[in-house]
Design an enzyme around this catalytic site. Sequence first.
Site, PDB file in Angstrom:
ATOM      1  CG  ASP A   1     -10.176  15.844 -14.757  1.00 12.22           C
ATOM      2  OD1 ASP A   1      -9.501  15.295 -15.662  1.00 12.22           O
ATOM      3  OD2 ASP A   1     -11.126  15.277 -14.188  1.00 12.22           O
TER       4      ASP A   1
ATOM      5  CE  LYS B   1     -12.821   7.730 -18.272  1.00  8.59           C
ATOM      6  NZ  LYS B   1     -13.200   8.986 -17.660  1.00  8.59           N
TER       7      LYS B   1
ATOM      8  NE  ARG C   1      -2.924   0.454   3.299  1.00  6.71           N
ATOM      9  CZ  ARG C   1      -2.234   0.611   4.447  1.00  6.71           C
ATOM     10  NH1 ARG C   1      -1.485   1.684   4.643  1.00  6.71           N
ATOM     11  NH2 ARG C   1      -2.298  -0.312   5.388  1.00  6.71           N
TER      12      ARG C   1
ATOM     13  CE1 TYR D   1     -16.671  11.240 -15.994  1.00  2.35           C
ATOM     14  CE2 TYR D   1     -16.252  11.171 -13.636  1.00  2.35           C
ATOM     15  CZ  TYR D   1     -16.562  10.531 -14.814  1.00  2.35           C
ATOM     16  OH  TYR D   1     -16.762   9.174 -14.828  1.00  2.35           O
TER      17      TYR D   1
HETATM   18  C1  LIG Z   1     -13.600   9.341 -16.326  1.00  2.00           C
HETATM   19  C2  LIG Z   1     -13.274  10.675 -15.774  1.00  2.00           C
HETATM   20  C3  LIG Z   1     -13.041  10.854 -14.395  1.00  2.00           C
HETATM   21  C4  LIG Z   1     -13.184   9.715 -13.409  1.00  2.00           C
HETATM   22  O1  LIG Z   1     -12.200   8.767 -13.591  1.00  2.00           O
HETATM   23  P1  LIG Z   1     -12.379   7.181 -13.220  1.00  2.00           P
HETATM   24  O2  LIG Z   1     -11.087   6.607 -13.631  1.00  2.00           O
HETATM   25  O3  LIG Z   1     -13.556   6.709 -14.006  1.00  2.00           O
HETATM   26  O4  LIG Z   1     -12.635   7.138 -11.765  1.00  2.00           O
HETATM   27  C5  LIG Z   1     -12.691  12.111 -13.953  1.00  2.00           C
HETATM   28  N1  LIG Z   1     -12.580  13.159 -14.805  1.00  2.00           N
HETATM   29  C6  LIG Z   1     -12.820  13.028 -16.123  1.00  2.00           C
HETATM   30  C7  LIG Z   1     -12.690  14.214 -17.006  1.00  2.00           C
HETATM   31  C8  LIG Z   1     -13.169  11.792 -16.654  1.00  2.00           C
HETATM   32  O5  LIG Z   1     -13.411  11.673 -17.964  1.00  2.00           O
END
Ligand SMILES: *Cc1c(COP(=O)(O)O)cnc(C)c1O
Length: 383
Positions: free
Chosen positions: A174, A199, A50, A102
Site C-alpha cells: 500500500d 489521497k 462496468r 491502515y
Molecule cells: C485512505 C487509505 C486507504 C483506504 O482508501 P479509501 O480510498 O478511503 O477507501 C487505504 N490505505 C491507506 C494507507 C489509506 O490512507
Amino acid sequence: MTDPIRFETAAIHVGQDPDPATGAAVVPIYQTSTYVQEAVAKHKGFEYSRTDNPTRRALETCLASLEGSTHGVAFSSGMAAIATLALTLRSGDRVLIPDDVYGGTYRLFAKVLTQLGLDFATVDMADLDAVRRELAADAAMLLAETPTNPLLKVLDLRALSDAAHEVGAVVAVDNTFATPYIQRPLEHGADVVVYSATKYLGGHSDLVVGSLATSDDALAERLRYLQNSVGAIPGPFDAWLLLRGLKTLAVRMRAHCAGAARVVEWLQSQEAVQKIHFPGLPGFPNHEVAARQMSASGEPLFGGMVSFEVDSMERALQICERTKLFFLAESLGGVESLIEHPGQMTHLSLAGSGMEVPEGLVRLSVGIEHPDDLIADLEQAFR
Ligand SMILES: *Cc1c(COP(=O)(O)O)cnc(C)c1O
C-alpha cells in the site's frame, strides 16, 4: 522518441492522446453505461461500462505508466482495491499485515474476510526476524505499507519482498503515503501496488478512488476478471478528476515534501514537542532505508506526512482545535493542510486492542500552502 518519457511527462500524456472523435485535448468524461454495436458482437472495444469505459481506461493506462508497471486497475475506493486484491486468495490462505496497518484494512481482514475463511496475522514489519517467523508459519500474501500511519514507520521493501518470495507469498504494498513519484515498490521487489488515490494521487480532497498496479500478467488478468465480476469501479467523472489530479502529482509532491521538511524544522525548535515522527530525520528508525527507497530524480524525498507528540492528550487536542489554516479533519494528501488527533479520530477503533497510538500524538498532512503561513498557524495554535 527512444528514451522512455519521464514521470512528469507520462502523468500528462500517457493514455491521454487527443480524442480521436473530436480532437479534444483533454480526455472526455464518457458518461455512458453502454455502447452501440454495429452488428452483433461488432463494436469499438467497449460494450458495457462496468467492464470497460474510455475515461477509466485512460486513467488505468496512465496509472500503470506512473508505476513503471504494465497493468493498472482502478476501483471505487482504496478499500475496494484492497478487497478485490484479497479476492485473489482462497479460503484458508493466510495474509500478513503490518501491526499499524491502515485501520480500514485491519477492519476488512479482522471483521469481514475472516468470516470467509481467510486467515491473517499482524506483525511488526520493521522486525525482519518476526516477519520471517510469520512467513515460515504460512503466508499466501504479505501486505506492507510504508511509511505507516500514523507513526510513519519505514519498512525495507526489498528485504520484505525477498523474504516473502522465499516462501512463495505474493507481496503487495500500500503505497498511498509515498505515491509513485517518490517510491515505486515494484522496483524493490513487490508484485502489486495498492493505492487509495483519494489521497495524494487525486490530491484535491474531491474524490474517492482506489487502484492496483502490477507487471504480473496472470495476476493482472485475475484482477481484471474480479474488477468486472465484483464491479467496484470508479465512475467516469471520478476517473476524469483523478486523471486531472495526476497531471500535477510531481509538482504537488515536491511542494508537500518541501513544506513538511520546513514544518519539521520548526517543530524541532519547540519545547512542547517531545518526539517527531518523520522519515527524513537523521536518526529516525530506518532513515537510511527511507533515503534509499524514497526519491525522485535521484533526490531523496520523504513525503508530506508528519506526526509529533506533546506531553498530554489535552494539549494535543488543544493544538488540533486551534489551528486555522490546518483544517481539523481525517484523510490526507490534499493541497490543503490537515491536522488530526489519531487517538480520538482515525485510530479510535484501536482503543482497547493493545495497538493504541500515543495519547499526545498529532498528525499533520502538510499541504502546499506557503510553509511560512503554515508555521505561523502552528505557532499561534501552540501558544
Ligand atoms: C485512505 C487509505 C486507504 C483506504 O482508501 P479509501 O480510498 O478511503 O477507501 C487505504 N490505505 C491507506 C494507507 C489509506 O490512507
